[in-house]
Design a protein around this motif. Structure first.
Motif, PDB file in Angstrom:
ATOM      1  N   GLU A   1       0.855  -1.187   0.000  1.00 29.67           N
ATOM      2  CA  GLU A   1       0.000   0.000   0.000  1.00 29.67           C
ATOM      3  C   GLU A   1       0.890   1.235   0.000  1.00 29.67           C
ATOM      4  O   GLU A   1       1.752   1.396   0.858  1.00 29.67           O
ATOM      5  CB  GLU A   1      -0.884  -0.023   1.251  1.00 29.67           C
ATOM      6  N   TRP A   2       0.661   2.129  -0.973  1.00 27.99           N
ATOM      7  CA  TRP A   2       1.448   3.344  -1.101  1.00 27.99           C
ATOM      8  C   TRP A   2       0.579   4.552  -0.747  1.00 27.99           C
ATOM      9  O   TRP A   2      -0.572   4.634  -1.160  1.00 27.99           O
ATOM     10  CB  TRP A   2       1.997   3.494  -2.516  1.00 27.99           C
ATOM     11  N   VAL A   3       1.144   5.493   0.016  1.00 31.63           N
ATOM     12  CA  VAL A   3       0.411   6.676   0.464  1.00 31.63           C
ATOM     13  C   VAL A   3       1.182   7.925   0.072  1.00 31.63           C
ATOM     14  O   VAL A   3       2.392   8.029   0.316  1.00 31.63           O
ATOM     15  CB  VAL A   3       0.191   6.664   1.990  1.00 31.63           C
ATOM     16  N   CYS A   4       0.464   8.856  -0.548  1.00 37.38           N
ATOM     17  CA  CYS A   4       1.024  10.176  -0.866  1.00 37.38           C
ATOM     18  C   CYS A   4       0.496  11.173   0.157  1.00 37.38           C
ATOM     19  O   CYS A   4      -0.716  11.403   0.235  1.00 37.38           O
ATOM     20  CB  CYS A   4       0.635  10.609  -2.278  1.00 37.38           C
ATOM     21  N   ARG A   5       1.400  11.731   0.941  1.00 34.17           N
ATOM     22  CA  ARG A   5       1.024  12.760   1.909  1.00 34.17           C
ATOM     23  C   ARG A   5       1.384  14.127   1.332  1.00 34.17           C
ATOM     24  O   ARG A   5       2.471  14.306   0.779  1.00 34.17           O
ATOM     25  CB  ARG A   5       1.769  12.557   3.231  1.00 34.17           C
ATOM     26  N   PHE A   6       0.491  15.084   1.505  1.00 33.24           N
ATOM     27  CA  PHE A   6       0.788  16.436   1.029  1.00 33.24           C
ATOM     28  C   PHE A   6       0.691  17.405   2.195  1.00 33.24           C
ATOM     29  O   PHE A   6      -0.174  17.314   3.054  1.00 33.24           O
ATOM     30  CB  PHE A   6      -0.132  16.856  -0.128  1.00 33.24           C
ATOM     31  N   TYR A   7       1.649  18.361   2.229  1.00 30.83           N
ATOM     32  CA  TYR A   7       1.828  19.255   3.363  1.00 30.83           C
ATOM     33  C   TYR A   7       1.637  20.713   2.962  1.00 30.83           C
ATOM     34  O   TYR A   7       1.832  21.092   1.809  1.00 30.83           O
ATOM     35  CB  TYR A   7       3.238  19.088   3.949  1.00 30.83           C
ATOM     36  N   GLY A   8       1.252  21.521   3.970  1.00 32.13           N
ATOM     37  CA  GLY A   8       1.170  22.967   3.821  1.00 32.13           C
ATOM     38  C   GLY A   8       2.110  23.637   4.805  1.00 32.13           C
ATOM     39  O   GLY A   8       2.936  22.994   5.460  1.00 32.13           O
TER      40      GLY A   8
END
Length: 481
Positions: free
Chosen positions: A387-394
């Motif tokens: 399982e691959w997860v893309c996390r995006f940050y601010g």
């Protein structure tokens, strides 16, 4: 009043004793004010002490015998608002404490200490600071005024405002009597001006402050318009719309605004998975909604609105949807490229790819792989079938994440895993077809052999045929007789 102070000063100047400094005291209404009265005399003999206020008589008095008296306005129902702690007398401290000070307590006080011919007098000016907000609980959009008063007002004082512990510069500043009695800030009631207001007064090296809270009646969540909500394709998302506690909204409405209608929003059609929250599962002042299964095209602006006390309140929010797009597998390198896609990246500052694994106890372990919007992985490696997860940050931390299951999508993305499946189906089909053809050929061969065995004895076939005809002839003759 000023004349009396001057007279007292002249009298004291001709009397033997020590003189105390005149002091300014700034105190917030409702707090405790301490009026200083300190003398340098080291004598431990009991004094006759009198605290008085202007021309309003005695506030508190203590005789050398130890008896104490309170003025009638300072002693109500047996409760004393003023006291002079005795344990400080030995240090020459005769300060007066006033509890729960009021605006009318502001003015000039004198502390007179007498022992024989020795008299010491201290003059104190008490100024009461108070912040008043009108109305104290304003409905969003109403005009509200925040007033700072000081009684009596100190001429030449500097007044500054803070809101929630941060300096506040009002858009418009007005004064009454050219700033001699108060300072007023007038603003439109919004979430920007709600919270704790503090008036800071500086005068002759002294500082005092007073505070009051502006409570808002309106939509408190989201706290401001155009708040961004992040969700992944296929997941559920909550659209919050919470009013201030105790509000009773009427005619609540949810709308999705059409793109390109920034200044004149035009309502569009809500998504099929849109669901308003059940009234039985929430408080009366909550009108939140949700999307049960988000689609990529569900992105955009949503608006909730309701009426409170005849005023229509609205709050806009933007739903940002994320998904992972995969490229085709390279035939030579056996690699797959995953790309994190968002409908709005204006607040995104960074991306992170992590690989998620689960052990036999279903315990999750996360491993950070790389930064960046895209990730290329080797599909031949068994450890990448996870399982691959893309996390995006601010700027303030993580905004959201979206998941990609490689082991579920391998049949669509990997040539290595798709060709064996297709070949197996072809082999099974050809095998069945060949078996049917073999059965047909076998049956045709059996029929051919049967006919061939009969034609090998033609004389026998003639005899059998002649005997059969004779039997039929005799049978017909017997029938005629």
């Amino acid at each position: 009043m000023l004349l009396k102070v001057l007279v007292l000063g002249m009298v004291i100047s001709f009397m033997k004793g020590a003189h105390c400094q005149i002091t300014e005291v700034l105190a917030e209404a409702g707090s405790q004010a301490v009026l200083p009265c300190k003398c340098s005399s080291s004598s431990t003999i009991s004094y006759n002490i009198v605290w008085s206020k202007g021309n309003k008589g005695t506030v508190w008095r203590k005789q050398q015998s130890g008896l104490q008296y309170w003025g009638s306005s300072w002693n109500q129902r047996g409760a004393h608002r003023v006291q002079c702690p005795h344990y400080q007398f030995e240090r020459g401290d005769y300060s007066l404490q006033i509890n729960n000070v009021r605006e009318e307590d502001g003015g000039i006080y004198s502390c007179r200490i007498q022992h024989g011919n020795e008299v010491t007098e201290n003059v104190v000016r008490l100024r009461i600071i108070k912040v008043t907000i009108s109305p104290p609980a304003a409905i969003e959009g109403q005009s509200v005024s925040i007033t700072c008063t000081v009684t009596p007002w100190p001429y030449g004082a500097n007044v500054q405002w803070t809101l929630n512990n941060s300096p506040f510069v009002p858009r418009t500043e007005t004064t009454t009597d050219r700033g001699l009695s108060n300072k007023v800030v007038r603003e439109e009631a919004t979430s920007r001006v709600s919270g704790n207001w503090t008036c800071v007064v500086a005068y002759k090296g002294k500082h005092g402050k007073a505070s009051a809270t502006l409570a808002m009646k309106g939509i408190i969540k989201p706290p401001k318009d155009s708040t961004k909500l992040y969700s992944a394709v296929g997941s559920a998302v909550s659209l919050p719309c919470v009013l201030s506690s105790g509000s009773i909204p009427s005619s609540p409405v949810w709308e999705k605004l059409k793109p390109g209608s920034l200044f004149n929003p035009v309502p569009g059609r809500l998504p099929t998975s849109f669901s308003p929250s059940s009234p039985s599962s929430q408080t009366p002042w909550e009108i939140s909604a949700s999307l049960k299964e988000v689609k990529f095209e569900d992105e955009g602006r949503y608006r909730c609105s309701a009426t409170i006390q005849g005023q229509r309140l609205t709050r806009n929010m933007q739903l940002v949807v994320a998904k992972i797009e995969s490229s085709g597998v390279s035939k030579k390198k056996r690699s797959l490229t995953l790309t994190c896609q968002l409908t709005d990246t204006s607040e995104v500052t960074d991306y992170e790819w992590v690989r998620v694994e689960y052990d036999l106890n279903d315990t999750q372990s996360v491993e950070s792989i790389q930064k960046g919007k895209s990730l290329t992985i080797n599909t031949e490696s068994e450890e990448n079938h996870r399982e691959w997860v893309c996390r995006f940050y601010g700027k303030e931390g993580i905004l959201g994440n979206v998941t990609y299951h490689l082991h579920q999508m391998s049949g669509l993305t990997g040539e290595k895993s798709s060709n064996p499946t297709q070949n197996m189906a072809a082999i099974v089909g050809l095998s069945i077809l060949l078996l049917v053809l073999l059965l047909i050929l076998a049956q045709m061969y059996k029929n051919h052999q049967r006919r061939r065995r009969i034609f090998q004895y033609p004389a026998l076939e003639t005899i059998i045929h002649t005997a059969s005809n004779e039997r039929e002839e005799r049978g017909r003759s017997q029938g005629k007789e």
